[in-house]
Design an enzyme around this catalytic site. Sequence first.
Site, PDB file in Angstrom:
ATOM      1  CG  HIS A 177      -4.676 -53.061  21.419  1.00  0.00           C
ATOM      2  ND1 HIS A 177      -4.372 -53.019  22.764  1.00  0.00           N
ATOM      3  CD2 HIS A 177      -6.012 -53.348  21.361  1.00  0.00           C
ATOM      4  CE1 HIS A 177      -5.457 -53.255  23.475  1.00  0.00           C
ATOM      5  NE2 HIS A 177      -6.461 -53.446  22.651  1.00  0.00           N
ATOM      6  CG  MET A 183      -6.222 -55.539  27.313  1.00  0.00           C
ATOM      7  SD  MET A 183      -4.690 -54.875  26.622  1.00  0.00           S
ATOM      8  CE  MET A 183      -4.332 -53.548  27.798  1.00  0.00           C
ATOM      9  CG  MET A 202      -5.306 -45.751  23.577  1.00  0.00           C
ATOM     10  SD  MET A 202      -4.633 -45.415  25.231  1.00  0.00           S
ATOM     11  CE  MET A 202      -3.548 -46.823  25.435  1.00  0.00           C
ATOM     12  CG  ASP A 256      -0.301 -54.288  26.448  1.00  0.00           C
ATOM     13  OD1 ASP A 256       0.602 -53.853  27.188  1.00  0.00           O
ATOM     14  OD2 ASP A 256      -0.922 -53.577  25.636  1.00  0.00           O
ATOM     15  CG  MET A 266      -7.164 -50.332  23.481  1.00  0.00           C
ATOM     16  SD  MET A 266      -5.971 -50.001  24.805  1.00  0.00           S
ATOM     17  CE  MET A 266      -4.509 -49.691  23.811  1.00  0.00           C
ATOM     18  CG  HIS A 311       1.245 -53.693  21.503  1.00  0.00           C
ATOM     19  ND1 HIS A 311       0.451 -54.704  20.990  1.00  0.00           N
ATOM     20  CD2 HIS A 311       0.449 -52.981  22.336  1.00  0.00           C
ATOM     21  CE1 HIS A 311      -0.759 -54.612  21.511  1.00  0.00           C
ATOM     22  NE2 HIS A 311      -0.795 -53.556  22.314  1.00  0.00           N
ATOM     23  CB  SER A 337       3.821 -50.937  24.686  1.00  0.00           C
ATOM     24  OG  SER A 337       2.807 -49.957  24.599  1.00  0.00           O
ATOM     25  CG  ASP A 395      -1.116 -49.665  23.041  1.00  0.00           C
ATOM     26  OD1 ASP A 395      -1.811 -50.665  22.844  1.00  0.00           O
ATOM     27  OD2 ASP A 395      -0.131 -49.652  23.802  1.00  0.00           O
TER      28      ASP A 395
END
Length: 235
Positions: free
Chosen positions: A86, A157, A57, A190, A88, A53, A28, A55
């Site tokens: 991903h 998650m 956000m 994750d 979020m 991965h 990540s 992320d």
Amino acid sequence: MPVAADSGGRWALGFWGELGDRIVGAPSILAADFANLAEDVRRAQRGGAELVHFDAMDNQFVPNLTVGPVVAASLVEAIDLPVDAHLMVDSPDNLIPPFIEAGVASISVQPEAVTHLHRTLTMIRAGGCEAGVALNPTTPPEFIEWALPYLDYVLVMTVNPGFGGQSFIPEMADKVRRLKEMTDLPIQVDGGITAETAPIMVGAGAQVLVAGSAVYKGDAEVEMRKIIDAARGAG
């Protein structure tokens, strides 16, 4: 990249469609050194990682603000591993086209933040990416039951989303087991994944193990290899 669906509605090509029974490690980038992001990914790759991965956000859906499609595009160009984004974020439909343009291999969204999930997943697939959903710790698997035909993978998650370094929630192993009763889709996990917790999740049915803090706390090559070896030993 996925280009066509098979008779079961699954995409015929792509990382998730070709995963088979393999157990895979994925760093990540949330825990990586952003000033040396590509090299940090390469260190994990030398430890056996096969996926990255990413992320994203927005400080709305989660209380943190990270990076977006511009950084994703730069990373895709700099490395030779597929990038899994991903999102979020609230209103992920606004970010899906630029992430597709950035060249990521797959995109997962939070169904809790999506009004028309079928439409969102269709948008991802139509853009040539594999589509996933990420379930928060208290979101039940049944929440996505009717979306399963339009998915290529499910992300569970194992911490509350938003920050790295959180403690693993052991009850999430039961969630993975429940999902395996519902579907044969690959399951990614994750949050709090270490050499100690990875075997637990593989034993429950997970195949793709996302690890951030545990990988980048030291030598990323060594730490990534420890997690993968522990996970495959359990498998």
